[in-house]
Design a protein around this motif. Structure first.
Motif, mmCIF file in Angstrom:
data_model
loop_
_atom_site.group_PDB
_atom_site.id
_atom_site.type_symbol
_atom_site.label_atom_id
_atom_site.label_comp_id
_atom_site.label_asym_id
_atom_site.label_seq_id
_atom_site.Cartn_x
_atom_site.Cartn_y
_atom_site.Cartn_z
ATOM 1 N N THR A 79 104.541 -10.933 38.939
ATOM 2 C CA THR A 79 103.858 -10.314 40.078
ATOM 3 C C THR A 79 103.042 -11.344 40.832
ATOM 4 O OG1 THR A 79 103.765 -8.168 38.948
ATOM 5 C CG2 THR A 79 102.248 -8.502 40.782
ATOM 6 N N LEU A 80 102.103 -11.975 40.146
ATOM 7 C CA LEU A 80 101.290 -13.016 40.774
ATOM 8 C C LEU A 80 101.863 -14.405 40.523
ATOM 9 C CD1 LEU A 80 97.683 -11.736 39.930
ATOM 10 C CD2 LEU A 80 99.005 -11.364 42.025
ATOM 11 N N ILE A 81 102.364 -14.631 39.323
ATOM 12 C CA ILE A 81 102.887 -15.950 38.966
ATOM 13 C C ILE A 81 104.268 -15.837 38.340
ATOM 14 C CG2 ILE A 81 100.569 -16.904 38.608
ATOM 15 C CD1 ILE A 81 101.091 -16.718 35.567
ATOM 16 N N ASP A 82 105.062 -16.879 38.533
ATOM 17 C CA ASP A 82 106.328 -17.017 37.823
ATOM 18 C C ASP A 82 106.069 -17.951 36.647
ATOM 19 O OD1 ASP A 82 108.874 -17.269 36.895
ATOM 20 O OD2 ASP A 82 109.693 -18.231 38.690
ATOM 21 N N SER A 83 105.924 -17.375 35.481
ATOM 22 C CA SER A 83 105.639 -18.142 34.260
ATOM 23 C C SER A 83 106.884 -18.366 33.414
ATOM 24 C CB SER A 83 104.576 -17.417 33.424
ATOM 25 O OG SER A 83 105.040 -16.119 33.082
ATOM 26 N N ALA A 84 108.039 -17.918 33.914
ATOM 27 C CA ALA A 84 109.260 -18.030 33.120
ATOM 28 C C ALA A 84 109.581 -19.464 32.701
ATOM 29 C CB ALA A 84 110.437 -17.420 33.880
ATOM 30 N N GLY A 135 102.324 -16.535 49.087
ATOM 31 C CA GLY A 135 101.339 -15.668 49.707
ATOM 32 C C GLY A 135 100.302 -15.079 48.778
ATOM 33 N N VAL A 136 100.440 -15.291 47.478
ATOM 34 C CA VAL A 136 99.531 -14.665 46.516
ATOM 35 C C VAL A 136 98.095 -15.153 46.701
ATOM 36 C CG1 VAL A 136 98.881 -14.594 44.071
ATOM 37 C CG2 VAL A 136 101.223 -14.092 44.749
ATOM 38 N N ALA A 151 94.299 -18.497 29.437
ATOM 39 C CA ALA A 151 94.577 -19.924 29.610
ATOM 40 C C ALA A 151 95.255 -20.191 30.945
ATOM 41 C CB ALA A 151 95.455 -20.424 28.459
ATOM 42 N N VAL A 152 96.252 -19.382 31.298
ATOM 43 C CA VAL A 152 96.936 -19.616 32.567
ATOM 44 C C VAL A 152 96.046 -19.231 33.747
ATOM 45 C CG1 VAL A 152 98.144 -17.395 32.857
ATOM 46 C CG2 VAL A 152 99.217 -19.512 33.660
ATOM 47 N N MET A 153 95.180 -18.248 33.567
ATOM 48 C CA MET A 153 94.235 -17.905 34.634
ATOM 49 C C MET A 153 93.287 -19.065 34.911
ATOM 50 S SD MET A 153 93.302 -13.933 33.790
ATOM 51 C CE MET A 153 92.101 -13.859 35.139
ATOM 52 N N ARG A 154 92.769 -19.670 33.852
ATOM 53 C CA ARG A 154 91.894 -20.834 34.036
ATOM 54 C C ARG A 154 92.642 -21.963 34.726
ATOM 55 N NH1 ARG A 154 90.357 -19.523 28.724
ATOM 56 N NH2 ARG A 154 91.744 -21.148 27.896
ATOM 57 N N HIS A 155 93.855 -22.226 34.268
ATOM 58 C CA HIS A 155 94.651 -23.328 34.821
ATOM 59 C C HIS A 155 94.910 -23.136 36.313
ATOM 60 C CE1 HIS A 155 97.669 -26.503 34.948
ATOM 61 N NE2 HIS A 155 98.499 -25.648 35.515
ATOM 62 N N MET A 156 95.109 -21.892 36.733
ATOM 63 C CA MET A 156 95.482 -21.618 38.111
ATOM 64 C C MET A 156 94.310 -21.162 38.969
ATOM 65 S SD MET A 156 99.317 -20.106 37.503
ATOM 66 C CE MET A 156 99.947 -20.801 39.041
ATOM 67 N N GLY A 157 93.105 -21.238 38.414
ATOM 68 C CA GLY A 157 91.907 -20.933 39.195
ATOM 69 C C GLY A 157 91.693 -19.463 39.487
#
Length: 222
Positions: free
Chosen positions: A10-15, A90-91, A118-124
């Motif tokens: 939805t917000l990130i492509d973490s695949a 656009g996110v 962890a990914v939230m911190r990494h991506m601000g």
């Protein structure tokens, strides 16, 4: 208004990060890596389900002990697997505008809490969200509506729009009786027409208009 988002798809492509973690584990087992298409089709119902699907896809016998072993390896690596994740187009701008407009923003994801944070911190993303409900923080996971209900309650209650990309998200919104905006470019497996939704959009430039329409509907219903 509360706007609650799913995370992966939805917000990130973490695949790509998940693919790299899975490849490392499968390589150690003498198995072929997963393709990105396989990874995207496995995501959405929590890490435990993903590991089960990975084991089945590579014909690894799934006993409870074997699943627990591979799941433990997966989660240990997954927590630091953040370098390949990217935002969908656009996110960043959409979240900044919604935050500036005073909306309360929540995150509701089946991703385990430690990898999610962890990914939230990494991506601000830490400063963006008022509430985060991730896998393991409540007793159930989506599509059970409890996670979404808890997130809304912690946001203070009131009118809410849920934004997600998958069949799991669509089922969660319906079970929670919350209006749903479907991001069509994520990890869904079904045609859009077969997924219950109130709005569908393929770029986050459209989200502000959807939020205005959701607020108008709520006002008309009061």
């Amino acid at each position: 208004m509360n706007i609650v988002f799913d995370l992966d798809g939805t917000l990130i492509d973490s695949a790509p990060d998940i693919q790299a973690v899975a490849a490392d584990i499968l390589n150690g087992l003498g198995k072929a890596p997963l393709s990105l298409e396989e990874v995207r089709s496995f995501v959405g119902e929590g890490a435990g389900v993903l590991v089960s699907r990975m084991m089945n896809a590579r014909e690894i016998p799934e006993t409870p002990a074997r699943h627990a072993e591979i799941y433990g390896q997966f989660v240990a690596r997954y927590e630091s697997a953040v370098d390949l994740a990217v935002f969908y187009p656009g996110v960043v701008d959409a979240l900044a505008v919604l935050k500036a407009q005073g909306h309360r923003l929540g995150l509701c994801t089946n991703k385990p809490e430690l990898p999610a944070r962890a990914v939230m911190r990494h991506m601000g993303l830490d400063p963006v969200f008022d509430v985060v409900i991730a896998g393991g923080m409540v007793a159930s996971r989506k599509p059970d509506p409890e996670m979404l209900h808890v997130c809304i309650a912690e946001l203070g209650g009131g009118p809410t729009l849920y934004v997600g990309d998958s069949e799991t998200d669509a089922q969660t919104a319906r079970a929670a009786a919350v209006p749903f905006a479907l991001y069509t470019e994520g990890y869904r497996k079904s045609p859009v027409a077969e997924m219950p939704h109130d709005w569908a959009f393929d770029h986050f430039d459209r989200l502000q208009e959807i939020v205005r329409e959701a607020r108008a509907r709520q006002t008309a219903a009061e």
